[in-house]
Write an enzyme that holds these catalytic residues in place. Sequence first.
Site, PDB file in Angstrom:
ATOM      1  N   HIS A 117       0.806  -1.215   0.000  1.00  0.00           N
ATOM      2  CA  HIS A 117       0.000   0.000   0.000  1.00  0.00           C
ATOM      3  C   HIS A 117       0.839   1.265   0.000  1.00  0.00           C
ATOM      4  CE1 HIS A 117      -4.232   0.764  -0.083  1.00  0.00           C
ATOM      5  NE2 HIS A 117      -4.512  -0.416   0.455  1.00  0.00           N
ATOM      6  N   ASP A 120      -2.088   2.597  -4.196  1.00  0.00           N
ATOM      7  CA  ASP A 120      -3.366   2.531  -3.492  1.00  0.00           C
ATOM      8  C   ASP A 120      -4.222   1.425  -4.090  1.00  0.00           C
ATOM      9  OD1 ASP A 120      -2.578   4.823  -2.180  1.00  0.00           O
ATOM     10  OD2 ASP A 120      -3.509   6.122  -3.688  1.00  0.00           O
TER      11      ASP A 120
END
Lengths: 327, 353
Positions: free
Chosen positions: A297, A301
Amino acid sequence: MAERVFAMPDLGEGLEEGRIVRWLVAEGATVELNQPLVEVETAKAVVEIPSPFAGVIQALHGSDGEDVPVGRPLVTFEVTGGAVAYHAMVSVDQPSSGPVPATPPVRKLAKELGVDIQTVRGTGTHARVTEEDVRSAAEGVNVTEPFRAELGVSPLPVVVAALCRVATDHPLINARWSSEAILAANAINVGLAIDTQRGLVVAVIHDAQALGIAQIAAKSTRLAEGARAGSLTPNDIAGATIAVSNTGSYGSEAGTPILAPGTSVTLAVGVIADRALVVDGQVVARPAATLSLTFDHRVLDGAAAGRALTELVDLLQSDERLRDLPR
Amino acid sequence: MSDEPEHGAGTEPVRILAPDGSPVGDADVGLSPEELRELLRWMVLARRLDRECVALQRQGELTVYPGFEGQEAAQVGSAFALGQLDFVWPTFRELAVALVRGVDAVQYLQYHRGTWHGGPYDPRATRFGPICIPIATQLPHAAGYALGQRLDGSDAVTMAYFGDGSTSEGDFHEAANLAGVWRLPMVLFCQNNGWAISLPSSEQTAGEIWRRAEGYGFPGVRVDGNDVLAVHRATARALERARRGDGPTLIEAMTYRIGAHSTADDATRYRDDAEVERARAADPIARFRSWLLAAGHADDRFVTACEEQADAFALEVRTGVIATPAPPAEWMFDWVYADPPPSLGRQRDEALG
Ligand SMILES: Cc1ncc(C[n+]2csc(CCOP(=O)(O)OP(=O)(O)O)c2C)c(N)n1
Ligand SMILES: [Mg+2]
């Protein structure tokens, strides 16, 4: 007769100037090569500068006690003899004309297989000739020959080729986190998770973006065999920038594999089996598989990962786009 | 011993020729008169080239150069004993060893010209490893290489060079310990030249370096490093022992660094001229030359010919060095990282404009 200007050299390591302590020659004097010219003091030492030429001193630039910056003229000579020749006597190998890059074991293999390694085009990092390249050359495999039997390979190489295509447009899935920045890799080195008796091995297809499906298939077969035999080289398991786990090979529907070091994305390919799918408003039985993405992450995203995954699914479902992949 | 540099105190080194060239031991070290002449030829050549390199640095043609004047016997005598397949792991001061190994001097000097990192000579072909600046780091490499030689079933030996200062590094200990435990086919050759830059060996090591071998479980020997015959014999014996499978030997060759640590150093700031003068009196070339002439193995004509050849060689190397082009600047950036970090990319853009 030719005029030569000798500039103040850097007499230490990274010095900026030298101070003339005293001249040891006068203007008009005839000097030999390496005859002491001048004493110079630097921040590190007092040294004698020997003459770089044989000839006559035309001019001394600077007087005793003067600071002369590195690179500024110190002495002008009229050079007489050919004591110093400014032409090459010894040629030094330059890599462009030198031997092709390859490790000693690969060179040895080439010798054993009777392949002239100089003629092999390297597909490894920095055009390094790999073991695979040598084996291909030995078999006379023409890698550009169209790969005809489309169904002659397992689905995995097709997925890998498709993933490379997608990664080209979505560089973040082929990047990694570092404290300084997110580093997008130039090459797409696809790590393949391979199950062996001694546990999981991630073997790497280097520069997969430059390979056709047939080459990817051949490489993955070799890597899988090597992983099981324990005969992979360190290079075979190093440098993955993205990874694929064929979780379907042991019957799983989906997977959440752990990321291999240096990668930010692992694609899990679930088992391919007939499923009830809705096609044109009808429920029909069709072979299908679940693709899942594990991702870092910090690098990308969910939206970015999702877009890349959707793109991959679209590609794999489009006959036309599949046929456009390098074979 | 007033005629010796201070660091020569303690155990008398094994010696065949006294400083004045008179034999004090058995001068038959198994070399033919022709080979003995070769030793002199190499030493004269090496010294001449060494001086040329210092001059080239003063003329801006080399960036920095570490001279080895005074250490010719230690380097030539040991290198001359090596077999063709034996592999040398050098420091940055072994140009004379490189010459004897057949390394092209112009290629070697690319390192000091700053046009190449490590020199473009082929370490595999010449059996002479890359020049190693970080002190003692070549020693664990050498130990690993020696292990590889044995695993290959080869009877070749690894020759590791290092200085007195290097023995203070952990890497020396680790390599020597492995060499002992695994009985590696290896010779650890220390040139004790009295100094590690400005630090005298007396402030570097309280004991005698050769004695450390005992702790590692193999023999050590202290030899007069300015006596080319003694160096050659000690090295040949150590190589033979390693080749037989009997393991390593540590040789401490007592010699002296006549010049500064490098062209960027001024040795007069930390050592006495008198000490240097004493060392000059023990000059390895003068010593061997006078013995060679007295023993009738060479005449003045041979000596003159050696010097002329050395002059011609130095000029040839000078010309080659000056003619060598700088490689493209972008290589500095292109060959370090597989995937260069952004900061390096910015430097690259700045540097290349
Ligand atoms: C690891 C490391 N520390 C420090 C240095 C700086 N340095 C360069 S040469 C040198 C002294 C080496 O002395 P010695 O081993 O006796 O070799 P010599 O220079 O006398 O040939 C030092 C400390 C270095 N190159 N590497
Ligand atoms: Mg030293």
